[in-house]
Motif scaffolding. Structure first.
Motif, PDB file in Angstrom:
ATOM      1  N   THR A 640       0.838  -1.197   0.000  1.00  0.00           N
ATOM      2  CA  THR A 640       0.000   0.000   0.000  1.00  0.00           C
ATOM      3  C   THR A 640       0.874   1.248   0.000  1.00  0.00           C
ATOM      4  O   THR A 640       1.828   1.350   0.758  1.00  0.00           O
ATOM      5  N   ASN A 641       0.513   2.185  -0.864  1.00  0.00           N
ATOM      6  CA  ASN A 641       1.259   3.436  -0.962  1.00  0.00           C
ATOM      7  C   ASN A 641       0.945   4.303   0.254  1.00  0.00           C
ATOM      8  O   ASN A 641      -0.177   4.796   0.414  1.00  0.00           O
ATOM      9  N   SER A 642       1.945   4.502   1.116  1.00  0.00           N
ATOM     10  CA  SER A 642       1.702   5.278   2.346  1.00  0.00           C
ATOM     11  C   SER A 642       1.365   6.729   2.035  1.00  0.00           C
ATOM     12  O   SER A 642       0.650   7.381   2.801  1.00  0.00           O
ATOM     13  N   SER A 654      -1.927  14.604  -2.661  1.00  0.00           N
ATOM     14  CA  SER A 654      -1.603  15.705  -3.558  1.00  0.00           C
ATOM     15  C   SER A 654      -0.120  16.071  -3.513  1.00  0.00           C
ATOM     16  O   SER A 654       0.253  17.204  -3.801  1.00  0.00           O
ATOM     17  N   SER A 655       0.729  15.086  -3.166  1.00  0.00           N
ATOM     18  CA  SER A 655       2.161  15.354  -3.052  1.00  0.00           C
ATOM     19  C   SER A 655       2.930  15.000  -4.313  1.00  0.00           C
ATOM     20  O   SER A 655       4.105  15.336  -4.432  1.00  0.00           O
ATOM     21  N   GLY A 656       2.283  14.304  -5.257  1.00  0.00           N
ATOM     22  CA  GLY A 656       2.982  13.781  -6.413  1.00  0.00           C
ATOM     23  C   GLY A 656       3.504  12.390  -6.205  1.00  0.00           C
ATOM     24  O   GLY A 656       3.965  11.727  -7.145  1.00  0.00           O
ATOM     25  N   LEU A 657       3.428  11.892  -4.968  1.00  0.00           N
ATOM     26  CA  LEU A 657       3.827  10.532  -4.627  1.00  0.00           C
ATOM     27  C   LEU A 657       2.637   9.635  -4.346  1.00  0.00           C
ATOM     28  O   LEU A 657       2.810   8.439  -4.070  1.00  0.00           O
ATOM     29  N   ASP A 658       1.431  10.185  -4.382  1.00  0.00           N
ATOM     30  CA  ASP A 658       0.237   9.448  -3.988  1.00  0.00           C
ATOM     31  C   ASP A 658      -0.371   8.623  -5.115  1.00  0.00           C
ATOM     32  O   ASP A 658      -1.452   8.079  -4.959  1.00  0.00           O
ATOM     33  N   THR A 659       0.298   8.546  -6.242  1.00  0.00           N
ATOM     34  CA  THR A 659      -0.074   7.622  -7.315  1.00  0.00           C
ATOM     35  C   THR A 659       1.041   6.594  -7.449  1.00  0.00           C
ATOM     36  O   THR A 659       2.188   6.837  -7.054  1.00  0.00           O
ATOM     37  N   ARG A 660       0.685   5.421  -8.025  1.00  0.00           N
ATOM     38  CA  ARG A 660       1.684   4.352  -8.089  1.00  0.00           C
ATOM     39  C   ARG A 660       2.922   4.806  -8.850  1.00  0.00           C
ATOM     40  O   ARG A 660       4.054   4.606  -8.403  1.00  0.00           O
ATOM     41  N   LEU A 661       2.712   5.416 -10.004  1.00  0.00           N
ATOM     42  CA  LEU A 661       3.792   6.104 -10.704  1.00  0.00           C
ATOM     43  C   LEU A 661       3.759   7.562 -10.268  1.00  0.00           C
ATOM     44  O   LEU A 661       2.756   8.251 -10.465  1.00  0.00           O
ATOM     45  N   VAL A 686       2.266  13.062 -13.900  1.00  0.00           N
ATOM     46  CA  VAL A 686       2.727  11.845 -14.529  1.00  0.00           C
ATOM     47  C   VAL A 686       1.977  11.529 -15.815  1.00  0.00           C
ATOM     48  O   VAL A 686       2.520  10.879 -16.721  1.00  0.00           O
ATOM     49  N   ASP A 687       0.721  11.983 -15.934  1.00  0.00           N
ATOM     50  CA  ASP A 687      -0.072  11.676 -17.120  1.00  0.00           C
ATOM     51  C   ASP A 687      -0.052  12.793 -18.160  1.00  0.00           C
ATOM     52  O   ASP A 687       0.082  12.541 -19.355  1.00  0.00           O
ATOM     53  N   THR A 688      -0.196  14.030 -17.709  1.00  0.00           N
ATOM     54  CA  THR A 688      -0.353  15.146 -18.647  1.00  0.00           C
ATOM     55  C   THR A 688       0.887  16.017 -18.768  1.00  0.00           C
ATOM     56  O   THR A 688       0.937  16.901 -19.625  1.00  0.00           O
ATOM     57  N   LEU A 689       1.866  15.799 -17.892  1.00  0.00           N
ATOM     58  CA  LEU A 689       3.068  16.636 -17.813  1.00  0.00           C
ATOM     59  C   LEU A 689       2.750  18.083 -17.439  1.00  0.00           C
ATOM     60  O   LEU A 689       3.581  18.978 -17.603  1.00  0.00           O
TER      61      LEU A 689
END
Length: 838
Positions: A640-642, A654-661, A686-689
């Motif tokens: 699980t992504n902490s 909303s940190s940029g780390l809360d998605t798997r990539l 990560v998706d739209t740059l």
């Protein structure tokens, strides 16, 4: 001492072996072996006059006696009167380096008394006296009739040009034993023109670093609450190791402000104590609570700071500020070393014990914070009792560890906090009290969600946590240059939480009332008011780097791919504490990309398996120019992504780390010339740059121009309380008009103010370039004078209103060795901004 023929050298010059020749000798010295209490004379020739009973040294005459040197074209000793007469290019060099030039010196034979005509004295402190007639008394006092004094050197191209400033007086008396200079009927001249006159004044001579007396006054011009006034510091150098300064300040609207400061140096350190107090004449001039201290008559502050070396590598210290009210320092413009102010303000009081070794440190301290801004509610401020940090790093000998080797780090933290009231914050648009619109009373408690929920920023009650981190790593380089760094770690965490669920706080006024309850904290920790908790999280990992290096024409190129894998168990109990008090600031950028744990404190910790990968490219040139690019991404491989698991403050979301990539992070630094550098940092979706976070920093030095530019643009993060985009631009520059004149300025634009609701900002859409801070200044600097005029305009939360425009004019004049004076005018403009509710 007898001036006789026996004391003269031979008619030709004699120098000690190895002494400098006349051409390069700057400080004349007698030949080696000359008795210090005997006079030694050298000249081109000696002339004896038996009728007048005189002896004359003629032609480049030099007389040495007890460290003094008298030089002239002709030096005559009168045996009848015991006096020495020096004529023609006469010069007397004192033991302290002071050089006196004159047309004629008429001195006693011990040089202690006498008269000097057309005197010019240059001291070793680069100060200058002159007088058409001066008297030397007992070798200690010099009286300059119709004298002048300045610390400005004469113009090399035009020595007759008046100095920038000088003091001209009917009489100047310099007493070396008192280290004082006295001026009678004195006028201060600028460029030869008198601008001020005083019948008498005195000042310490340039050798003095501490001297009792009246220091430079500070003038106050028509302050909003204080009126006009003047502060006159009185300094007492009571002993070489301690002193006292009392500063009575007279204010036309509020009366007498008393201030005092005690300073003392000890064998093991130093400390100071400052106190300020006033019984206000017109307390109603100040805003009423909670906007000001209008209900108080007696107001003041007590401050102290000290640092003592109690043993080798160990120090004990403290700093504290006690206030009658949170508005006092700002209302009376009193500086404080414990005050931090950057839009919002607070004072920090602490007592600490630290130990520092070569590869370890120990730090034990307690903290007390007092919020000075409008929205601060003191019961929510925690008291730390204590915070303990211990860190030790040591090497492991491979020969004694079966070839393991490497480096081991021990890191321990103990934090114990208490506060009376819980601190809540709304997610999204802030929910403020109905009484004053100042305090966050967020009432819709839905923890762990986004819409219509609240954050728990601080607990009401007691919280204690102990964390022990043990880690090992070893860097290995294989034959082809690959760098492998295996590492392992274990984290043990224990907490005790005792919530205060009985307190409630109500804010009431004629406009309404609101209440918040400590019991609402139970929504954030599963309903347990008293909880003991512990967890252990082990982990292993590997860091891989393969730097490629090659030389190119004019420089070198380095390309370094980087990969990292960190393996931890999927233990969510170990990923976060019951509450999060010290890890609420999470910034994901290139500087934290390869951290084993990217949280900023001990209350959160990564779990699961995570990979970090990227690289950096560096181009170096022989002239010092370089280009550096670094960037990469993080990937939650398993578990699980902490960062996607919200805590009581939603940290990670909303940190940029809360998605798997994760989002992409990177930085570019350009330094094409020594006069220019530029750094750009960013985080991209990560998706739209799409740019989520941008920081741009540039500096330049183009001839007489120096300055910098900073720009920041952070996307809104309503889930953690930032409900509008944050954007700002800051510019600063300084222009050196000439060797002595300069101009400077700075401006900061709050480019987010337009996004706040008009009811909360106080104006209707101020546009993208609302000025948050502005400053202009100009001045003059040389070896003897500093003069500057500065204007600043800053929007700041002072505690009096929600947002205030502080404007200050400050004029400063410093005449080296003579003193300095300041004139300031501060006024506040809050009418247009009443009701601001950031």
């Amino acid at each position: 001492m007898i001036f006789s023929a026996a004391t003269f050298s031979a008619p030709t010059r004699a120098y000690a072996a190895g002494a400098a020749t006349p051409a390069d000798q700057t400080t004349p010295r007698p030949p080696a072996g000359t008795p210090p209490d005997k006079m030694f004379v050298e000249a081109n020739e000696l002339r004896y006059d038996t009728v007048k009973n005189t002896v004359a040294a003629v032609g480049d005459a030099r007389v040495y006696y007890k460290g003094r040197v008298l030089e002239a074209d002709r030096v005559t000793y009168d045996r009848n009167t015991g006096r020495v007469l020096a004529e023609g290019h006469a010069k007397l060099t004192e033991t302290d380096g002071t050089v006196m030039h004159g047309d004629q010196f008429d001195l006693t034979d011990d040089f202690r008394n006498g008269f000097i005509e057309s005197l010019r004295a240059d001291t070793s402190q680069k100060t200058f006296f002159s007088s058409p007639h001066a008297e030397r008394i007992e070798g200690d006092t010099t009286v300059f009739d119709k004298g002048t004094y300045t610390a400005c050197a004469a113009c090399k191209d035009n020595p007759d040009k008046p100095p920038l400033w000088r003091v001209r007086a009917r009489r100047i008396i310099h007493k070396n034993d008192e280290q004082m200079i006295y001026y009678e009927d004195a006028a201060l001249e600028f460029l030869g023109l008198p601008i001020a006159y005083v019948p008498f004044f005195s000042a310490p001579d340039p050798t003095v670093t501490r001297k009792s007396g009246i220091l430079d006054p500070l003038f106050i011009a028509n302050s909003t609450y204080l009126g006009s006034g003047v502060a006159i510091p009185i300094f007492w150098a009571l002993a070489p190791d301690y002193d006292l300064t009392l500063t009575p300040t007279f204010l036309s609207k509020q009366g007498f402000l008393a201030s005092g400061e005690w300073r003392q140096r000890l064998d093991s350190g130093e400390y100071y104590i400052r106190a300020n107090g006033i019984d206000q004449m017109n307390k109603v001039d100040f805003p009423q609570p909670p906007w000001g201290a209008g209900n108080l008559s007696l107001r003041g502050s007590l401050e102290s700071k000290g640092l003592l070396a109690i043993a080798d590598q160990w120090k004990f210290g403290w700093q504290f500020t006690l206030l009658s009210d949170k508005f006092f320092l700002n209302d009376y413009n009193i500086p404080s070393q414990t005050l931090s102010s950057n839009y919002i303000s607070e004072t920090t009081s602490t007592v600490f014990l630290t130990g520092q070794g070569d590869r370890g440190y120990f730090d034990l301290r307690g903290f007390y914070f007092e919020g000075l801004s409008t929205h601060d509610f003191q019961p929510q401020q925690p008291v730390a009792h204590p915070v303990l940090d211990y860190n030790k790093t040591f090497d492991v000998d491979p020969a004694k560890s079966d070839g393991i080797g490497g480096q081991v780090t021990v890191d321990f933290n103990l934090t114990s906090l208490s506060a009376s009231a819980a601190s809540f914050q709304s997610v999204g648009t802030q929910v403020l009290d109905n009484a004053y619109g100042l305090y966050n009373v967020c009432t819709n408690y839905v923890p762990g969600t986004v819409s219509g929920s609240c954050l728990l920023r601080g607990v009401g009650g007691d919280y204690t946590r102990a964390t022990l981190d043990l880690s090992w790593k070893r860097k290995l380089i294989d034959p082809i240059g690959e760098v492998w760094t295996p590492f392992a770690f274990a984290r043990a965490n224990g907490e005790w939480l005792d919530l205060n669920t009985s307190n409630s706080y109500t804010f009431s006024s004629s406009t309404g009332s609101s209440t918040f309850y400590n019991a609402a904290q139970l929504n954030f920790d599963g309903g347990q008011a008293d909880t003991l908790y512990g967890a252990v999280v082990p982990g292993v990992g590997l860091d891989y780097r393969y730097p490629f290096f090659t030389k190119i024409g004019g420089g070198s190129l380095t390309l370094e791919p980087i990969g990292q894998i960190v393996v931890r168990p999927n233990n969510q109990l170990g990923s976060y504490s019951l509450v999060n008090l010290d890890a609420q600031s999470l910034v994901f950028d290139e500087s934290t990309l390869f951290e084993w744990d990217k949280y900023s404190g001990y209350d959160r910790f990564e779990t699961g398996i995570r990979a970090n990968y990227g690289g950096q490219f560096t181009l170096n040139f022989k002239d010092g120019a370089y280009v550096n690019v670094v960037g990469g991404q993080s990937y939650q491989v398993a578990g699980t992504n902490s960062y996607a698991t919200p805590d009581a403050a939603n940290v990670g979301l909303s940190s940029g780390l809360d998605t798997r990539l994760s989002d992409y992070v990177g930085a570019l630094t350009l330094a094409p010339t020594p006069v220019f550098s530029f750094t750009a940092k960013g985080r991209f979706d990560v998706d739209t740059l799409e740019a989520r976070r941008i920081d741009l920093v540039g500096t330049y030095k183009l001839g007489a121009w120096t300055g910098g530019i900073q720009y920041a643009n952070y996307q809104s993060q309503p889930v953690i309380g930032y409900y509008v985009r944050r954007e700002g631009l800051s510019l600063n520059s300084r222009y050196k008009i000439s060797d002595n004149y300069f101009a400077q300025g700075n401006i900061t634009f709050d480019m987010s103010r337009q996004f706040y609701p008009s009811a909360q900002i106080g104006y209707t859409n101020p546009g993208p370039f609302a000025i948050a801070a502005f400053g202009l200044g100009a001045g003059y600097e040389d070896d003897c004078t500093t003069f500057s005029v500065n204007y600043t305009s800053v929007y700041q939360d002072n505690g009096n209103t929600a947002l205030t425009r502080n404007q200050t004019w400050l004029v400063q004049l410093q005449l080296r060795t003579l003193g300095a004076t300041k004139f300031s005018k501060t006024f506040t403009d809050s009418t247009a901004l009443d009701g601001v509710k950031y």
